[in-house]
Motif scaffolding. Structure first.
Motif, short mmCIF file in Angstrom:
data_model
loop_
_atom_site.label_atom_id
_atom_site.label_comp_id
_atom_site.label_asym_id
_atom_site.label_seq_id
_atom_site.Cartn_x
_atom_site.Cartn_y
_atom_site.Cartn_z
N ASN A 59 8.14 0.92 -5.16
CA ASN A 59 8.94 0.29 -6.22
C ASN A 59 8.12 -0.12 -7.43
O ASN A 59 8.67 -0.34 -8.49
N TYR A 131 2.89 3.62 7.03
CA TYR A 131 3.31 2.41 6.31
C TYR A 131 3.69 1.29 7.28
O TYR A 131 3.23 0.15 7.15
N MET A 132 4.50 1.63 8.27
CA MET A 132 4.95 0.60 9.21
C MET A 132 3.80 0.11 10.09
O MET A 132 3.76 -1.06 10.45
N ILE A 135 2.31 -2.47 7.96
CA ILE A 135 3.12 -3.70 7.93
C ILE A 135 2.90 -4.50 9.21
O ILE A 135 2.69 -5.72 9.18
N GLY A 138 -0.20 -6.46 9.37
CA GLY A 138 -0.38 -7.50 8.37
C GLY A 138 -0.83 -7.01 7.01
O GLY A 138 -1.30 -7.80 6.19
N VAL A 139 -0.68 -5.72 6.75
CA VAL A 139 -1.02 -5.22 5.41
C VAL A 139 0.04 -5.74 4.43
O VAL A 139 1.23 -5.68 4.71
N ASN A 140 -0.42 -6.29 3.31
CA ASN A 140 0.54 -6.86 2.35
C ASN A 140 0.35 -6.28 0.96
O ASN A 140 1.02 -6.68 0.02
N MET B 58 7.67 -9.80 -3.15
CA MET B 58 9.09 -9.46 -3.20
C MET B 58 9.28 -7.94 -3.13
O MET B 58 10.18 -7.44 -2.49
N GLY B 59 8.38 -7.22 -3.82
CA GLY B 59 8.44 -5.76 -3.78
C GLY B 59 8.25 -5.23 -2.36
O GLY B 59 8.92 -4.30 -1.93
N LEU B 60 7.33 -5.87 -1.66
CA LEU B 60 7.07 -5.48 -0.26
C LEU B 60 8.33 -5.68 0.59
O LEU B 60 8.70 -4.81 1.36
N ALA B 62 11.36 -5.70 -0.41
CA ALA B 62 12.36 -4.70 -0.80
C ALA B 62 12.09 -3.39 -0.07
O ALA B 62 12.99 -2.71 0.40
N GLN B 63 10.80 -3.09 0.05
CA GLN B 63 10.43 -1.82 0.69
C GLN B 63 10.61 -1.87 2.21
O GLN B 63 10.88 -0.85 2.83
N VAL B 64 10.43 -3.06 2.78
CA VAL B 64 10.56 -3.19 4.24
C VAL B 64 12.02 -3.43 4.64
O VAL B 64 12.35 -3.49 5.82
N ARG B 93 11.68 -4.81 -10.68
CA ARG B 93 11.00 -4.51 -9.41
C ARG B 93 11.90 -3.80 -8.41
O ARG B 93 11.51 -3.63 -7.25
N LEU B 95 14.50 -4.77 -6.77
CA LEU B 95 14.72 -5.56 -5.56
C LEU B 95 16.14 -5.31 -5.04
O LEU B 95 17.06 -5.15 -5.83
N ASN B 147 -0.26 -13.26 -0.48
CA ASN B 147 0.99 -12.63 -0.09
C ASN B 147 1.03 -12.60 1.44
O ASN B 147 0.18 -11.98 2.06
N PRO B 148 2.00 -13.29 2.06
CA PRO B 148 1.99 -13.39 3.52
C PRO B 148 2.38 -12.11 4.25
O PRO B 148 2.27 -12.03 5.47
N GLY B 149 2.86 -11.11 3.51
CA GLY B 149 3.23 -9.86 4.18
C GLY B 149 4.53 -10.01 4.96
O GLY B 149 5.23 -11.02 4.84
N ALA B 150 4.84 -9.00 5.75
CA ALA B 150 6.13 -8.97 6.45
C ALA B 150 5.99 -9.09 7.95
O ALA B 150 6.99 -9.23 8.65
#
Lengths: 176, 161
Positions: A59, A131-132, A135, A138-140, B58-60, B62-64, B93, B95, B147-150
């Motif tokens: 994005n 990618y997953m 994720i 913990g890749v951010n 936020m972009g992350l 959106a992607q997840v 972005r 979103l 960024n705490p990630g997902a």
């Protein structure tokens, strides 16, 4: 996800050090890390195995997915690293497909096939898997590095990375 | 602001009922937390639209989103920015979840969740996973600028099952 045969890697599979990069071909920070990683690889020689996994941040980087597909399509013809390197060395031309096609032909790759595969997202499931796995580890953002399975949060510069790798080599081996 | 100057925030802990709120998401639309009862909610507070780390975060998300959707979870972003900033940021972005404006009275919802930073007048970077009954099941306060990630969110959602 442990490093395995599915991964693109440089160096021997029994190297004591494994450095994994989660990267995006259009990310400027990955582009900046690229020559540093080459130096790190040279410095550590046969003791280092380097693995690249896709983490396209689509994005904010509109060409990232295309670039990842292109590198994977080149991999299907046996030339992943040649394409990986060329993409990072030519980030400013990202999006100029004719420019990259010229290089593919130079590398004796079937450029038509690469273009066709990239357009239809032939390797999207593999890219998604990369990618997953990122994720879930913990890749951010990109680039994110793991040294022998442990995330490296230091500055992605030559000295600190070499120091971290050498320290990991001295440490008792944990998971790879 | 030096990190040492920061006081520990009274972030709401798991087991607490998530306080209801109603916030604007566009100039003429509001959402309430209770609208989402029956589905898990990922509530993500962040300091500001446009700042580089937030954008990544936020972009992350959106992607997840396809992963969050596997848990039928709704994602809501909250900051003290106004709706017009949110609209523009969200469009830029790409979103795919609503951004809520904790704008008037400023930071009221962030305070309710114990994640408002008085010193700089922004929400902290904080995450909550709320179950379908409206109970907080996981909360996390991220260090400044990280960024705490997902991964934490996905693990928390898995545990709801």
């Amino acid at each position: 996800m442990p490093v395995g045969d599915r991964d693109h890697s440089e160096g021997t599979s029994d190297a004591p050090l494994v450095l994994v990069e989660y990267g995006d071909y259009q990310c400027p920070y990955c582009g900046a890390a690229y020559p540093i990683l080459k130096r790190v690889q040279k410095e550590l020689g046969s003791s280092l195995r380097f693995v690249f996994r896709n983490f396209p941040i689509t994005n904010s980087h509109p060409q990232a997915e295309w670039a990842a597909e292109t590198a994977e399509a080149a991999a299907a013809q046996g030339k992943f690293w040649e394409m990986h390197d060329f993409l990072y060395e030519n980030q400013r031309f990202m999006g100029d497909e004719a420019y990259f096609a010229k290089q593919e032909t130079k590398l004796k790759l079937d450029a038509t096939r690469i273009a066709r595969e990239a357009a239809k997202g032939a390797y999207s499931s593999r890219i998604e898997e990369d990618y997953m796995s990122g994720i879930r580890s913990g890749v951010n953002g990109t680039p994110t590095f793991f040294i022998n399975g442990v995330r490296y949060d230091g500055y992605p510069g030559f000295e600190p990375m070499v120091a971290a790798l050498k320290a990991a080599q001295k440490a008792p081996s944990r998971k790879k | 602001m030096p990190k040492s100057a920061k006081k520990a925030l009274p972030i709401l802990k798991p087991g607490v009922k998530a306080p209801n709120f109603t916030l604007k998401t566009t100039p003429d639309q509001s959402v309430s937390l209770r609208d989402f009862l029956g589905r898990p909610v990922v509530l993500t507070f962040y300091p500001a639209d446009w700042s580089p780390v937030c954008s990544d975060e936020m972009g992350l998300y959106a992607q997840v989103m396809p992963e969050f959707k596997k848990f039928e979870a709704e994602v809501l972003g909250v900051s003290v920015d106004g709706v017009w900033s949110h609209l523009s940021f969200s469009k830029d972005r790409k979103l795919n979840f609503p951004l809520l404006s904790d704008f008037e009275p400023k930071g009221a919802v962030s305070k309710l969740y114990g994640v408002y930073e008085e010193d700089n007048g922004e929400s902290a970077r904080a995450l909550f996973v709320i179950d379908k009954k409206g109970l907080i099941r996981w909360s996390y306060l991220s260090p400044d600028g990280v960024n705490p990630g997902a991964e934490g969110i996905l693990s928390a959602l898995e545990k709801l099952r």
